[in-house]
Write an enzyme that holds these catalytic residues in place. Structure first.
Site, PDB file in Angstrom:
ATOM      1  N   MET A  30       0.831  -1.203   0.000  1.00 44.04           N
ATOM      2  CA  MET A  30       0.000   0.000   0.000  1.00 44.04           C
ATOM      3  C   MET A  30       0.868   1.256   0.000  1.00 44.04           C
ATOM      4  O   MET A  30       0.385   2.355   0.295  1.00 44.04           O
ATOM      5  CB  MET A  30      -0.953   0.003   1.195  1.00 44.04           C
ATOM      6  N   ALA A  35      12.193  -0.106   5.113  1.00 49.77           N
ATOM      7  CA  ALA A  35      13.198  -1.151   4.916  1.00 49.77           C
ATOM      8  C   ALA A  35      12.589  -2.549   4.907  1.00 49.77           C
ATOM      9  O   ALA A  35      13.108  -3.461   4.255  1.00 49.77           O
ATOM     10  CB  ALA A  35      14.274  -1.049   5.991  1.00 49.77           C
ATOM     11  N   HIS A  37       9.739  -3.409   3.539  1.00 52.60           N
ATOM     12  CA  HIS A  37       9.287  -3.632   2.159  1.00 52.60           C
ATOM     13  C   HIS A  37      10.465  -3.933   1.236  1.00 52.60           C
ATOM     14  O   HIS A  37      10.381  -4.781   0.345  1.00 52.60           O
ATOM     15  CB  HIS A  37       8.539  -2.405   1.635  1.00 52.60           C
ATOM     16  N   GLU A 149       5.858 -11.794   7.340  1.00 55.94           N
ATOM     17  CA  GLU A 149       5.230 -12.563   8.411  1.00 55.94           C
ATOM     18  C   GLU A 149       4.754 -11.682   9.564  1.00 55.94           C
ATOM     19  O   GLU A 149       4.092 -12.186  10.466  1.00 55.94           O
ATOM     20  CB  GLU A 149       6.211 -13.621   8.926  1.00 55.94           C
ATOM     21  N   LYS A 150       5.065 -10.387   9.536  1.00 59.71           N
ATOM     22  CA  LYS A 150       4.510  -9.502  10.562  1.00 59.71           C
ATOM     23  C   LYS A 150       2.986  -9.574  10.543  1.00 59.71           C
ATOM     24  O   LYS A 150       2.341  -9.608  11.595  1.00 59.71           O
ATOM     25  CB  LYS A 150       4.956  -8.048  10.347  1.00 59.71           C
ATOM     26  N   GLN A 154      -2.800 -12.499   8.008  1.00 60.66           N
ATOM     27  CA  GLN A 154      -3.012 -12.184   6.602  1.00 60.66           C
ATOM     28  C   GLN A 154      -2.295 -13.185   5.709  1.00 60.66           C
ATOM     29  O   GLN A 154      -2.842 -13.649   4.698  1.00 60.66           O
ATOM     30  CB  GLN A 154      -2.507 -10.771   6.310  1.00 60.66           C
ATOM     31  N   VAL A 177      10.794  -7.982   9.773  1.00 62.58           N
ATOM     32  CA  VAL A 177      11.974  -7.112   9.818  1.00 62.58           C
ATOM     33  C   VAL A 177      11.766  -6.113  10.947  1.00 62.58           C
ATOM     34  O   VAL A 177      10.713  -5.476  11.041  1.00 62.58           O
ATOM     35  CB  VAL A 177      12.175  -6.391   8.478  1.00 62.58           C
ATOM     36  N   MET A 185       8.954  -3.302  11.940  1.00 60.05           N
ATOM     37  CA  MET A 185       8.826  -2.211  10.984  1.00 60.05           C
ATOM     38  C   MET A 185       7.424  -2.192  10.405  1.00 60.05           C
ATOM     39  O   MET A 185       6.880  -3.224  10.027  1.00 60.05           O
ATOM     40  CB  MET A 185       9.856  -2.351   9.873  1.00 60.05           C
ATOM     41  N   SER A 187       4.519   0.760   8.306  1.00 57.71           N
ATOM     42  CA  SER A 187       4.200   2.117   7.857  1.00 57.71           C
ATOM     43  C   SER A 187       3.477   2.894   8.943  1.00 57.71           C
ATOM     44  O   SER A 187       3.616   4.118   9.050  1.00 57.71           O
ATOM     45  CB  SER A 187       3.343   2.058   6.592  1.00 57.71           C
TER      46      SER A 187
END
Length: 288
Positions: A30, A35, A37, A149-150, A154, A177, A185, A187
């Site tokens: 999105m 980092a 991504h 995997e965060k 989903q 990450v 991490m 957004s």
């Protein structure tokens, strides 16, 4: 790197790649990239000869209109990062392209897993996710798609959808990450004030305390979950949930289950943080 918005242009470029026997690895996002991504893009480069990244702020997966309006749009910066990272194409459709006439008559739902945890906290969220990812898969038709995997639930949902609909797509999960202090991490971390950013790593620390207790032999899952929620509250968070679940279906663990995951969601100011820690228990002979 090519930046494509129109669906016809996307298909034309992909057709040329396939005629040249290129393999396509896909990273749906999105935008507002960080980092984490870029790690997905790097993994995609290892798995395919061409990497496509989509940037689409999907309105149907937001359960609150104010969150959709506030989500940062940073397309120029995102594309600059992706070019440096080696992406071959960025697909940037508009809501009108993805949802003609203001919406779709068809929706994709994955019952069961969509109603747990994040699904319970955010009604309709996973229908929006499944529908848009299914549509993106149909448009890009990748050989492999990479997800973090965060977003543990989903990722499970997408794998289930791909299995159920016989999509010929390999789904690759990349471990979460993290910042140096342990914060996953995201957004949404950009919503944190400077003071909240100092508190934010406490979220991961509380989940790790639950993992440590499980490794030490505690099986009183409900108490562990309640204690973790109280610990988060004492640190300034507003927890939505802290849950210990089976890693393969996200249902509550039963005696003998060894592959677990500790999942949590909590608000810190305007930021809703999520995190998870998978674990495998090695000794189930002790009682709590």
């Amino acid at each position: 790197m090519i930046i494509v918005q129109a669906i016809d242009a996307l298909r034309e470029e992909l057709s040329a790649w396939r005629k040249a026997a290129e393999t396509v690895a896909f990273v749906p996002t999105m935008g507002n990239l960080h980092a984490g991504h870029m790690a997905l893009v790097e993994r995609a480069r290892q798995l395919g000869s061409k990497v496509v990244v989509s940037i689409f702020v999907n309105p149907t997966q937001f359960d609150r209109k104010e969150d959709l309006a506030a989500y940062p749009r940073t397309l120029a910066e995102d594309c600059a990062q992706l070019q440096t990272a080696g992406a071959a194409m960025v697909f940037t459709p508009t809501p009108a392209m993805m949802y003609p006439a203001g919406g779709l008559a068809t929706r994709v739902e994955v019952p069961g897993i969509s109603e747990l945890l994040e699904g319970a906290a955010r009604p309709g969220h996973f229908t929006g996710v499944a529908t848009v990812v299914c549509k993106l898969f149909n448009l890009v038709q990748p050989d492999v798609a990479v997800f973090g995997e965060k977003d543990f639930q989903q990722l499970m949902l997408i794998r289930q959808m791909v299995r159920d609909l016989d999509m010929n797509i390999r789904i690759e999960g990349l471990p979460t990450v993290r910042e140096a202090d342990g914060l996953a991490m995201s957004s949404r971390n950009g919503y944190l004030t400077a003071a909240e950013r100092q508190l934010a790593p406490g979220f991961n620390r509380v989940l790790r305390e639950v993992v440590d207790a499980l490794h030490k032999g505690r099986h009183d899952y409900a108490s562990l979950q309640a204690d973790a929620a109280k610990s988060l509250e004492s640190r300034g968070f507003r927890p939505d949930y802290v849950e210990i679940r089976r890693a393969f279906d996200l249902l509550p663990p039963e005696q003998g289950d060894t592959d677990l995951v500790v999942l949590g969601s909590a608000w810190l100011g305007k930021a809703r943080l999520i995190d998870n820690l998978p674990l495998t228990l090695k000794n189930l002979t002790e009682t709590s």
